[in-house]
Design a protein around this motif. Sequence first.
Motif, PDB file in Angstrom:
ATOM      1  N   ARG A  68       0.883  -1.480  -0.475  1.00 17.70           N
ATOM      2  CA  ARG A  68      -0.108   0.477   0.074  1.00 17.70           C
ATOM      3  C   ARG A  68       0.935   1.223   0.099  1.00 17.70           C
ATOM      4  O   ARG A  68       0.537   1.995  -0.665  1.00 17.70           O
ATOM      5  N   LYS A  69       1.712   1.275   1.334  1.00 17.28           N
ATOM      6  CA  LYS A  69       2.779   2.111   0.777  1.00 17.28           C
ATOM      7  C   LYS A  69       3.492   2.926  -0.253  1.00 17.28           C
ATOM      8  O   LYS A  69       3.290   3.777  -0.311  1.00 17.28           O
ATOM      9  N   LYS A  70       3.933   1.264  -1.138  1.00 11.44           N
ATOM     10  CA  LYS A  70       5.229   1.320  -2.217  1.00 11.44           C
ATOM     11  C   LYS A  70       3.572   2.218  -3.659  1.00 11.44           C
ATOM     12  O   LYS A  70       4.460   3.168  -3.602  1.00 11.44           O
ATOM     13  N   GLU A  71       2.691   1.757  -3.210  1.00 11.59           N
ATOM     14  CA  GLU A  71       1.516   2.073  -4.438  1.00 11.59           C
ATOM     15  C   GLU A  71       1.354   3.919  -4.207  1.00 11.59           C
ATOM     16  O   GLU A  71       1.290   4.803  -5.062  1.00 11.59           O
ATOM     17  N   GLU A  72       1.143   3.900  -2.588  1.00 13.22           N
ATOM     18  CA  GLU A  72       1.262   5.782  -2.597  1.00 13.22           C
ATOM     19  C   GLU A  72       2.043   6.199  -2.941  1.00 13.22           C
ATOM     20  O   GLU A  72       1.240   7.655  -3.332  1.00 13.22           O
ATOM     21  N   GLU A  73       3.194   6.161  -2.911  1.00 11.60           N
ATOM     22  CA  GLU A  73       4.426   6.607  -2.838  1.00 11.60           C
ATOM     23  C   GLU A  73       4.568   6.567  -4.397  1.00 11.60           C
ATOM     24  O   GLU A  73       4.940   7.844  -5.543  1.00 11.60           O
ATOM     25  N   GLU A  74       3.886   5.606  -4.656  1.00  6.66           N
ATOM     26  CA  GLU A  74       3.972   5.651  -6.362  1.00  6.66           C
ATOM     27  C   GLU A  74       3.167   6.635  -7.018  1.00  6.66           C
ATOM     28  O   GLU A  74       3.389   7.342  -8.231  1.00  6.66           O
ATOM     29  N   LYS A  75       2.018   7.295  -6.892  1.00  6.23           N
ATOM     30  CA  LYS A  75       1.274   7.680  -7.567  1.00  6.23           C
ATOM     31  C   LYS A  75       1.496   8.811  -7.459  1.00  6.23           C
ATOM     32  O   LYS A  75       1.139   9.448  -7.681  1.00  6.23           O
ATOM     33  N   LYS A  76       2.237   9.004  -6.064  1.00  5.80           N
ATOM     34  CA  LYS A  76       2.840  10.584  -5.578  1.00  5.80           C
ATOM     35  C   LYS A  76       3.207  10.948  -6.479  1.00  5.80           C
ATOM     36  O   LYS A  76       3.407  12.322  -7.118  1.00  5.80           O
ATOM     37  N   LYS A  77       4.072   9.579  -6.562  1.00  6.55           N
ATOM     38  CA  LYS A  77       5.445  10.340  -8.117  1.00  6.55           C
ATOM     39  C   LYS A  77       5.171  10.768  -8.972  1.00  6.55           C
ATOM     40  O   LYS A  77       5.239  11.571  -9.823  1.00  6.55           O
ATOM     41  N   LYS A  78       3.784   9.513  -9.392  1.00 10.67           N
ATOM     42  CA  LYS A  78       3.182  10.397 -10.616  1.00 10.67           C
ATOM     43  C   LYS A  78       2.402  11.636 -11.097  1.00 10.67           C
ATOM     44  O   LYS A  78       2.762  12.397 -12.061  1.00 10.67           O
ATOM     45  N   SER A  79       2.499  11.895 -10.189  1.00 12.67           N
ATOM     46  CA  SER A  79       1.285  12.904  -9.445  1.00 12.67           C
ATOM     47  C   SER A  79       2.217  14.520  -9.337  1.00 12.67           C
ATOM     48  O   SER A  79       2.240  15.564  -9.780  1.00 12.67           O
ATOM     49  N   GLU A  80       3.716  14.276  -9.337  1.00 14.71           N
ATOM     50  CA  GLU A  80       4.652  15.295  -9.210  1.00 14.71           C
ATOM     51  C   GLU A  80       4.877  15.797 -10.625  1.00 14.71           C
ATOM     52  O   GLU A  80       4.563  15.303 -12.118  1.00 14.71           O
ATOM     53  N   SER A  81       4.598  17.547 -10.897  1.00 12.95           N
ATOM     54  CA  SER A  81       4.579  18.232 -11.984  1.00 12.95           C
ATOM     55  C   SER A  81       6.180  17.640 -12.310  1.00 12.95           C
ATOM     56  O   SER A  81       7.113  17.130 -11.937  1.00 12.95           O
ATOM     57  N   ARG A  82       6.304  17.833 -14.063  1.00 12.35           N
ATOM     58  CA  ARG A  82       7.659  17.271 -14.269  1.00 12.35           C
ATOM     59  C   ARG A  82       8.481  18.606 -14.917  1.00 12.35           C
ATOM     60  O   ARG A  82       9.791  18.244 -13.739  1.00 12.35           O
ATOM     61  N   GLY A  83       8.114  19.917 -13.704  1.00  8.57           N
ATOM     62  CA  GLY A  83       8.801  20.773 -13.517  1.00  8.57           C
ATOM     63  C   GLY A  83       9.478  20.121 -11.279  1.00  8.57           C
ATOM     64  O   GLY A  83      11.312  20.437 -11.875  1.00  8.57           O
ATOM     65  N   VAL A  84       9.015  20.171 -10.696  1.00  8.51           N
ATOM     66  CA  VAL A  84       9.372  18.871  -9.860  1.00  8.51           C
ATOM     67  C   VAL A  84      10.447  18.072  -9.599  1.00  8.51           C
ATOM     68  O   VAL A  84      11.001  18.250  -9.210  1.00  8.51           O
ATOM     69  N   LYS A  85       9.760  17.305 -10.618  1.00  3.02           N
ATOM     70  CA  LYS A  85      10.497  16.331 -10.768  1.00  3.02           C
ATOM     71  C   LYS A  85      12.188  16.916 -11.840  1.00  3.02           C
ATOM     72  O   LYS A  85      13.163  15.801 -11.172  1.00  3.02           O
ATOM     73  N   GLN A  86      11.854  17.307 -12.471  1.00  2.59           N
ATOM     74  CA  GLN A  86      13.579  18.271 -13.129  1.00  2.59           C
ATOM     75  C   GLN A  86      14.199  18.555 -12.029  1.00  2.59           C
ATOM     76  O   GLN A  86      15.789  18.569 -11.637  1.00  2.59           O
ATOM     77  N   LEU A  87      13.191  19.484 -11.086  1.00 10.80           N
ATOM     78  CA  LEU A  87      14.239  20.148  -9.906  1.00 10.80           C
ATOM     79  C   LEU A  87      15.001  19.069  -8.715  1.00 10.80           C
ATOM     80  O   LEU A  87      15.699  19.536  -8.350  1.00 10.80           O
ATOM     81  N   LYS A  88      14.435  17.692  -8.679  1.00  9.49           N
ATOM     82  CA  LYS A  88      15.004  16.930  -8.000  1.00  9.49           C
ATOM     83  C   LYS A  88      16.629  16.761  -8.668  1.00  9.49           C
ATOM     84  O   LYS A  88      17.102  15.952  -7.922  1.00  9.49           O
ATOM     85  N   LYS A  89      16.992  16.652 -10.181  1.00 11.51           N
ATOM     86  CA  LYS A  89      17.651  16.711 -10.239  1.00 11.51           C
ATOM     87  C   LYS A  89      19.089  17.715 -10.496  1.00 11.51           C
ATOM     88  O   LYS A  89      20.672  16.981 -10.425  1.00 11.51           O
ATOM     89  N   VAL A  90      18.703  18.962  -9.836  1.00  5.21           N
ATOM     90  CA  VAL A  90      19.567  19.651  -9.552  1.00  5.21           C
ATOM     91  C   VAL A  90      20.441  19.834  -8.886  1.00  5.21           C
ATOM     92  O   VAL A  90      20.096  19.487  -7.492  1.00  5.21           O
ATOM     93  N   ASP A  91      21.896  19.554  -8.913  1.00  3.56           N
ATOM     94  CA  ASP A  91      22.838  19.464  -8.177  1.00  3.56           C
ATOM     95  C   ASP A  91      22.643  20.169  -7.125  1.00  3.56           C
ATOM     96  O   ASP A  91      23.211  22.736  -7.097  1.00  3.56           O
ATOM     97  N   THR A  92      22.416  20.482  -5.640  1.00  3.71           N
ATOM     98  CA  THR A  92      21.994  21.785  -4.677  1.00  3.71           C
ATOM     99  C   THR A  92      23.484  21.840  -3.765  1.00  3.71           C
ATOM    100  O   THR A  92      23.275  21.797  -2.538  1.00  3.71           O
ATOM    101  N   SER A  93      24.313  21.541  -4.338  1.00  2.00           N
ATOM    102  CA  SER A  93      25.653  21.174  -3.414  1.00  2.00           C
ATOM    103  C   SER A  93      25.971  23.252  -2.653  1.00  2.00           C
ATOM    104  O   SER A  93      26.250  23.213  -4.743  1.00  2.00           O
ATOM    105  N   GLY A  94      26.418  23.613  -1.900  1.00  2.00           N
ATOM    106  CA  GLY A  94      26.956  24.290  -2.143  1.00  2.00           C
ATOM    107  C   GLY A  94      25.468  25.622  -1.531  1.00  2.00           C
ATOM    108  O   GLY A  94      25.972  26.703  -1.323  1.00  2.00           O
TER     109      GLY A  94
END
Lengths: 261, 425
Positions: B386-412
Amino acid sequence: MLEARLTQASLFKKVVDAIKDLVQDCNFDCNDSGINLQAMDNSHVALVSMSLKTDAFASFRCDRNIALGINLGSLTKVLRAAGNDDVLSLKAEDAPDVVNIVFESSSQDRISEYDIKLMDIDQEHLGIPETDYAAMVTMPAAEFQRICRDLSALSESVAIEVSKEGVKFTCTGDIGSGSVQLRSNTNVENPKESIEIEMTEPVALTFSLKYLVNFCKASGLSDKVKLKLSAEVPLLVEYPLSEGTNSFLQFYLAPKIGDEE
Amino acid sequence: MARTRSKPKAAATKETTPEPPQSTAKPLPPSTSNPPKVFVLPRHTSHESRIVTLNNPANGAPSRYYFCPSKGFYEFTRIAAPKKDCKSWLITPEKTSDNVAKEQEAQAETTTDNADTEAGLGGGYLTNKADMFLATPIDLLFLILPALAPKAGAKQGDKQYFLSFEDHLDNLASLSRQWKVLLSQHPSLKDRVEQRMAAVCDTVTAGDETMYRLSTDKLTRVLTRKAERMCTQGLPPSMEERFVKTALEVPVMNVLRSDTFTTTSALADSSATITVESHTTATSFTSTTDDLVAKPAIHTPPEVPHLLRLRTSLTYLSSSYLPPTLHPLITSSRTPDFSSLDTHLAALTKLRAEALALRSISDNISRKRGYDEDEGAAMEREEKKRKKEEEEKKKKSESRGVKQLKKVDTSGMKKLSSFFAKKAK
């Protein structure tokens, strides 16, 4: 009880569009001063703050403080059903389970009504103090968007330097480097094209371009954008909402410190 | 240590320290080593009746029998309350008026030196155990059989000799001293012994003396007659259930593998109780397994239940009343023909084995993940899923921008909370 009426549904649409790529879910805090929103992105390096004051609305009534926890994806889906010139009404009970959104098309006598289920979102609010920034640049929103987009093709981050000469955006990447310098100018014919620079001391800071590009999605909301910078504090990117009111959409971004310099 | 509302223990210990109050009640008399027992004796027995110790015919252990010169021997059956039940007998004198009781007590005191009789409830006695000894008639034959039976050491092939009645009596007397006394005191007993002996022995006349030798055929015939008499009334329900009903249960071989359940098929000629039970089973299955009951895997031949009951009775008789040396003789005798029963039982055993094999297969199928201990694990799994599914659902509902921001190197980049203080809610 909340009843807010916006004459232009497009305003709310654009606000949500600009935020939804930064945060997934957030609380719309409604009180008698208007609707406010503050949320951070997943990595907590950027913050969005929105304030729609009551005078931005055609009519506004909010008896109690209500937090409407909304998934922005869901809200976008519903707002897509609105025509740009529709009148938008937001309604909610005092302890709501849903927020009711009505679009009225005055020309076609068409009324569409949607309910969005609300969610409980636990978000921390940051107190952002009034700050006197060392440098403030006002420029056309489209110009800022263009610079960010162009430079993001070369590099991950951009250095923004504000000096007597003007404001300079510089980046260095694998394929080479690039920079855009803007001088302060006043366009009498078209004041929207003017670039104003107020500066008490020179500032140079580095920021993530991807975040800046993300912020620029709010460009449609306003002709102008204000960049406010001070050394070692987050950059503030501010878009004024609906001229003449105090409503705004602000983005804060933490500067890159350390290895880049 | 968790704090509780209970008071500290000191107070409690203080309470126990004072000396226990002197009990004013009279101490109870100590229990006797030989407590009275409750007997149920036959009515109208002669005054000369007594309890004698004779060897148990089955195991040779000395046991008590009730002997009445006119009516014969009785064995004692001990009827005991279940061990968990704290039952007891209150034994009181027959006459309850005080005077009589006192009189009796006085008598008791003078005759026996038993001080216990005066204590307790009006001279009554409370037994520790609620045992009751019931005297039931026993055939004299069983008591004399040990004397007639071949000796324990004798081999199968050894031929038994004809012996005179007196010799047999001597044999009997040598087994137990009390036999000697009984035989000498009651001459009528001798006649009865001879009579019973004649019933199971081959006789030859040598001169004016009749010689006796145990005949297996005759003994078997006598026993069979006894067994048949047992059967006519029907066996006790517990014996019927255990030895007859369960033994004759026909496992129903279902066509569908999934539900091979065993059920009792209707016995053709059963005793009253059995018929009733089988009727109920038949009716209860009418809706689902009508055809199955109609054609069970094997038919119970009509004579089989009776034969089985007879054999059960015989086994019971021989195990509880016959000396072990006689057992092989009885079991090998062919007079009641059990062959049809044997074949039927053998067929049943085979069927049962098949049904069991079949069931273990179907069990394997149906019990997959059917164990109780898996339930917790299953729930945990469910939760995880159930938890996994929920997580997956949440991931799917993420917008493209949010997904792309996850890849940003925030070091510093410092977190905004390090610049702005958290606002109290």
